[in-house]
Every structure is written in structure tokens, then in C-alpha cells.
Motif scaffolding. Structure first.
Motif, mmCIF file in Angstrom:
data_model
loop_
_atom_site.group_PDB
_atom_site.id
_atom_site.type_symbol
_atom_site.label_atom_id
_atom_site.label_comp_id
_atom_site.label_asym_id
_atom_site.label_seq_id
_atom_site.Cartn_x
_atom_site.Cartn_y
_atom_site.Cartn_z
ATOM 1 N N SER A 116 16.132 19.616 23.952
ATOM 2 C CA SER A 116 15.741 18.638 24.965
ATOM 3 C C SER A 116 14.291 18.240 24.708
ATOM 4 O O SER A 116 13.498 19.031 24.201
ATOM 5 C CB SER A 116 15.904 19.208 26.381
ATOM 6 O OG SER A 116 15.034 20.307 26.577
ATOM 7 N N THR A 118 10.903 16.148 26.504
ATOM 8 C CA THR A 118 10.347 15.700 27.786
ATOM 9 C C THR A 118 9.016 14.998 27.550
ATOM 10 O O THR A 118 8.138 15.518 26.847
ATOM 11 C CB THR A 118 10.130 16.898 28.730
ATOM 12 O OG1 THR A 118 11.368 17.589 28.926
ATOM 13 C CG2 THR A 118 9.595 16.422 30.075
ATOM 14 N N THR A 127 4.642 14.879 24.152
ATOM 15 C CA THR A 127 6.087 15.079 24.211
ATOM 16 C C THR A 127 6.393 16.539 23.918
ATOM 17 O O THR A 127 5.887 17.113 22.954
ATOM 18 C CB THR A 127 6.805 14.180 23.191
ATOM 19 O OG1 THR A 127 6.519 12.812 23.499
ATOM 20 C CG2 THR A 127 8.312 14.414 23.223
ATOM 21 N N TYR A 128 7.231 17.141 24.760
ATOM 22 C CA TYR A 128 7.544 18.570 24.662
ATOM 23 C C TYR A 128 8.976 18.752 24.154
ATOM 24 O O TYR A 128 9.897 18.047 24.580
ATOM 25 C CB TYR A 128 7.375 19.242 26.022
ATOM 26 C CG TYR A 128 5.941 19.215 26.517
ATOM 27 C CD1 TYR A 128 5.083 20.276 26.269
ATOM 28 C CD2 TYR A 128 5.465 18.104 27.220
ATOM 29 C CE1 TYR A 128 3.761 20.231 26.711
ATOM 30 C CE2 TYR A 128 4.149 18.053 27.660
ATOM 31 C CZ TYR A 128 3.303 19.121 27.392
ATOM 32 O OH TYR A 128 2.002 19.074 27.818
ATOM 33 N N HIS A 130 12.189 21.504 23.411
ATOM 34 C CA HIS A 130 12.815 22.759 23.847
ATOM 35 C C HIS A 130 14.067 22.926 22.982
ATOM 36 O O HIS A 130 15.092 22.299 23.232
ATOM 37 C CB HIS A 130 13.156 22.644 25.339
ATOM 38 C CG HIS A 130 13.596 23.916 25.990
ATOM 39 N ND1 HIS A 130 12.857 25.068 25.983
ATOM 40 C CD2 HIS A 130 14.728 24.195 26.711
ATOM 41 C CE1 HIS A 130 13.487 26.000 26.663
ATOM 42 N NE2 HIS A 130 14.634 25.498 27.106
ATOM 43 N N ASP A 172 9.876 26.685 21.871
ATOM 44 C CA ASP A 172 9.181 25.625 22.610
ATOM 45 C C ASP A 172 7.914 25.215 21.866
ATOM 46 O O ASP A 172 7.159 26.066 21.379
ATOM 47 C CB ASP A 172 8.810 26.106 24.021
ATOM 48 C CG ASP A 172 10.040 26.354 24.885
ATOM 49 O OD1 ASP A 172 10.925 25.483 24.901
ATOM 50 O OD2 ASP A 172 10.117 27.421 25.521
ATOM 51 N N ASN A 174 5.096 21.408 21.443
ATOM 52 C CA ASN A 174 4.810 20.039 21.880
ATOM 53 C C ASN A 174 4.034 19.296 20.792
ATOM 54 O O ASN A 174 3.551 19.898 19.829
ATOM 55 C CB ASN A 174 4.005 20.038 23.180
ATOM 56 C CG ASN A 174 2.734 20.840 23.084
ATOM 57 O OD1 ASN A 174 2.725 22.021 23.434
ATOM 58 N ND2 ASN A 174 1.658 20.225 22.594
ATOM 59 N N THR A 211 13.157 13.756 30.887
ATOM 60 C CA THR A 211 13.756 14.741 29.966
ATOM 61 C C THR A 211 15.086 14.225 29.444
ATOM 62 O O THR A 211 15.933 13.756 30.223
ATOM 63 C CB THR A 211 13.965 16.087 30.665
ATOM 64 O OG1 THR A 211 12.716 16.603 31.096
ATOM 65 C CG2 THR A 211 14.628 17.103 29.735
ATOM 66 N N GLN A 212 15.266 14.319 28.148
ATOM 67 C CA GLN A 212 16.511 13.912 27.511
ATOM 68 C C GLN A 212 17.085 15.125 26.770
ATOM 69 O O GLN A 212 16.377 15.757 25.980
ATOM 70 C CB GLN A 212 16.281 12.743 26.545
ATOM 71 C CG GLN A 212 15.701 11.504 27.256
ATOM 72 C CD GLN A 212 15.415 10.367 26.298
ATOM 73 O OE1 GLN A 212 16.324 9.928 25.578
ATOM 74 N NE2 GLN A 212 14.190 9.885 26.287
ATOM 75 N N THR A 213 18.331 15.421 27.053
ATOM 76 C CA THR A 213 18.959 16.642 26.519
ATOM 77 C C THR A 213 20.057 16.288 25.534
ATOM 78 O O THR A 213 20.856 15.362 25.771
ATOM 79 C CB THR A 213 19.537 17.485 27.668
ATOM 80 O OG1 THR A 213 18.497 17.814 28.597
ATOM 81 C CG2 THR A 213 20.150 18.778 27.133
#
Length: 214
Positions: A116, A118, A127-128, A130, A172, A174, A211-213
Motif C-alpha cells: 500500500s 500513502t 509518499t509512504y 507498506h 515500511d 518512505n 492510501t492505495q492498496t
């Protein structure tokens, strides 16, 4: 001259010696048959005793064979092994199995199972990422990079980062800097600790915040 006398075994009356039958009751005065009968009884008794002894010997041998077979079977099954040693062996096997499981998990190939991204409400936010690589890799050190782009133009250099997989199986990280534009594409590359490429994933993003998963 004295005359030998004999008494009838049947009626008890006196008869002259040498007479075969009692003159009073007619019973036989010959003791030979009785002696023969007695000898026959004794012989039969001796034979019976001998047969019984043989039977006892046979029964004893059979019982001994059964006991030996039973003991051999129990020994083969490990019944006579020391309990403590058995426990140690069992614990050793369990420990060995556990070690093998851990090794198998650690050596299982790295894969990107999901991810994902975010970005904050303003396109100037970082931009993060995951990235899910699986719980079996928890605690493992990996190398990862992501290149974000917009309209075919890269928004970053895609620096290689070293990260430790968390207890939930995620990595995680960024972007180093905030982007001027929202990214519409991300290429994530996952490397083994030795630097070899393990897996990569390319996703198309909606150039918006949130957030886009995948």
C-alpha cells in the motif's frame, strides 16, 4: 514229618500245602496271578508317572519359549530403554524439527505479497510504502527500493534501503523527499540480503492523496 499248611485267602480255612483250590469254598490258592497283576499295576503306574514327567518338561519348555519371545518383542519395541534417555531423544527431535522449520522459513524465497502507498493531503508530502513479504520473514534483513513516477518521468532516484521485516511481515519506508506531483506509478524491487533481486512489483496509482492498496 510236619505238613505245611496254607489258608484260603477267600474263606480263611486251612488247607494242605500244594493244593490248588480250597476244599471248602473252591477258591484258587495259587498266588502267582495276583503277583502278576500286582507287577502289571506297578508297571502301569511307573509308565504313567514317566508320561507325566515328560508332559511337565514339554509344558515347561513351551512356557520358556513364550517368555523369551515376549521379552524379545518388548526389547525390540524399546520398552526397556531408559525413560530419561527416551525423553532426551524426543526433545532433541522436537528441537531439531523446530530448527528445521526456522531454517526453512528463513530460506524461503522473498516475495511481495501485497503493498500500500500513502500520500498526504498535499502533493508536497512524502509518499509512504507498506510492503508485505510474509510473517515467515519476520526479523529478516532485506534491501528494498521504490521508484515513483508521473507521466513517465521519475520523481526520485530509487535509492536502495536496508530494512528489517517487522513481526507482521511488513517492510515500511518512505520517499527521501516530498514530490511536486502525485505519483501515478510505482516500481518496487525487493532484494535478498546478499544483493540479489528477489521480487519486483509494478503498480499504477491514481495521482491523488490518500492510501492505495494492492
Amino acid at each position: 514229618m510236619m505238613v505245611n499248611k496254607m489258608y484260603c485267602p477267600n474263606c480263611g480255612k486251612e488247607n494242605k500245602d500244594g493244593v490248588s483250590f480250597c476244599k471248602f469254598c473252591g477258591a484258587s490258592l495259587n498266588s502267582s496271578p495276583k503277583q502278576n497283576n500286582s507287577e502289571q499295576v506297578v508297571t502301569q503306574q511307573n509308565t504313567s508317572d514317566e508320561d507325566m514327567r515328560k508332559n511337565y518338561i514339554i509344558i515347561g519348555l513351551v512356557a520358556l519359549i513364550v517368555v523369551v519371545i515376549l521379552i524379545a518383542g518388548l526389547a525390540a519395541a524399546g520398552v526397556f530403554n531408559n525413560n530419561n534417555n527416551g525423553n532426551n531423544v524426543n526433545h532433541a527431535n522436537v528441537a531439531s524439527n523446530n530448527n528445521n522449520t526456522v531454517t526453512a522459513n528463513a530460506n524461503s524465497p522473498l516475495k511481495i505479497l501485497g503493498c500500500s502507498f500513502t500520500t498526504g493531503s498535499a502533493n508536497a508530502d512524502k509518499t509512504y510504502a507498506h510492503i508485505n513479504v510474509g510473517k515467515q520473514h519476520a526479523g529478516q534483513t532485506v534491501k528494498i527500493t521504490a521508484i515513483w513516477s508521473r507521466d513517465g518521468n521519475n520523481l526520485n532516484n530509487g535509492n536502495l534501503l536496508t530494512r528489517t521485516v517487522d513481526s507482521n511481515g511488513y517492510v515500511d519506508f518512505n520517499s527521501a523527499n516530498a514530490f511536486k506531483y502525485y505519483p501515478d506509478k510505482a516500481v518496487v524491487k525487493l532484494y535478498n540480503n546478499d544483493g540479489s533481486l528477489a521480487d519486483q512489483l509494478t503498480v499504477n496509482l491514481s495521482p491523488t492523496s490518500g492510501t492505495q492498496t494492492f
